[in-house]
Design an enzyme around this catalytic site. Structure first.
Site, PDB file in Angstrom:
ATOM      1  N   ARG A  62      23.840  48.508  55.399  1.00 22.80           N
ATOM      2  CA  ARG A  62      25.061  48.606  55.986  1.00 22.80           C
ATOM      3  C   ARG A  62      25.740  47.215  56.682  1.00 22.80           C
ATOM      4  O   ARG A  62      26.725  46.936  56.879  1.00 22.80           O
ATOM      5  CB  ARG A  62      25.050  49.619  56.994  1.00 22.80           C
ATOM      6  CG  ARG A  62      25.018  50.862  56.688  1.00 22.80           C
ATOM      7  CD  ARG A  62      24.878  51.953  57.476  1.00 22.80           C
ATOM      8  NE  ARG A  62      23.135  52.279  57.487  1.00 22.80           N
ATOM      9  CZ  ARG A  62      22.500  53.163  58.576  1.00 22.80           C
ATOM     10  NH1 ARG A  62      23.523  53.522  59.361  1.00 22.80           N
ATOM     11  NH2 ARG A  62      21.453  53.266  58.429  1.00 22.80           N
ATOM     12  N   GLU A  96       9.889  52.507  63.617  1.00 20.40           N
ATOM     13  CA  GLU A  96       9.420  53.312  64.521  1.00 20.40           C
ATOM     14  C   GLU A  96       8.121  54.270  63.989  1.00 20.40           C
ATOM     15  O   GLU A  96       7.003  54.362  64.680  1.00 20.40           O
ATOM     16  CB  GLU A  96      10.342  54.746  64.830  1.00 20.40           C
ATOM     17  CG  GLU A  96      10.907  54.660  66.218  1.00 20.40           C
ATOM     18  CD  GLU A  96      12.105  55.672  66.272  1.00 20.40           C
ATOM     19  OE1 GLU A  96      13.270  55.401  65.724  1.00 20.40           O
ATOM     20  OE2 GLU A  96      11.820  56.505  67.040  1.00 20.40           O
TER      21      GLU A  96
END
Ligand code: AMP
Length: 170
Positions: free
Chosen positions: A58, A95
């Site tokens: 992105r 994560e």
């Protein structure tokens, strides 16, 4: 223009507990996209950028039109195995598990003033790796601009020694 109206929050995507910020309605709207790019371009112009760098994927969408607005170049930071020539690579923690990003060794000229543009600042791992790649390449990170910052994840603390600008803070 209220850009937040064009960002959708999707609960539990891609896994439980994540509030995913979906920017596709924003980039699908001509006026919202133009407005967001203009804000990011104004910031990059203030920083006197020579080059825009954006991480996969992105960062490409937001970064390239910013570079065009300033009449300067864009350098992609990509997932490993995508760039065909000699690269630097940085590994970082997500994560869950690890990720890595690469840059062509010679895409940045020594001393170039670089503004990094990405869609979203979460924990800051992606942007920290991108900064390291720019600096290894001889670039000077003069600013970092995001469409969205998730303040609770404190990514900004991780990159506190750099100027950071976010259009939308949640
Ligand atoms: P981070 O390395 O944790 O700062 O995360 C960076 C990248 O992961 C961002 O550039 C986003 O593309 C994506 N990302 C992380 N969290 C979210 C979220 N809640 N919504 C949408 N994208 C996210």
């Amino acid at each position: 223009m209220e850009l937040k109206d064009y960002v959708k929050t999707i609960p539990d995507f891609p896994k439980e507990g994540i509030q995913f910020k979906d920017i596709t309605p924003l980039i699908a709207d001509g006026q919202a996209l133009r407005y967001a790019v203009k804000q990011l371009a104004d910031y990059s112009r203030e920083k006197d950028a020579d080059l825009i760098v954006g991480p996969d994927a992105r960062g490409f969408i937001m970064g390239t039109p910013v570079a065009t607005a300033l009449n300067i170049g864009f350098v992609p930071v990509r997932k490993p195995g995508k760039l065909p020539r000699n690269t630097y690579t940085e590994t970082f923690m997500l994560e869950y598990g690890e990720a890595a990003l690469s840059i062509h060794k010679d895409d940045i000229k020594t001393g170039q003033r670089v503004v990094i543009v990405d869609d979203l600042l979460a924990t800051g791992g992606t942007i920290e790796a991108t900064i390291k790649l720019v600096e290894k390449s001889g670039g000077n990170v003069v600013g970092i601009a995001f469409l969205i910052e998730l303040a609770a994840l404190k990514g900004r603390h991780r990159i506190h020694q750099y100027p950071v600008h976010s259009l939308l803070v949640y």
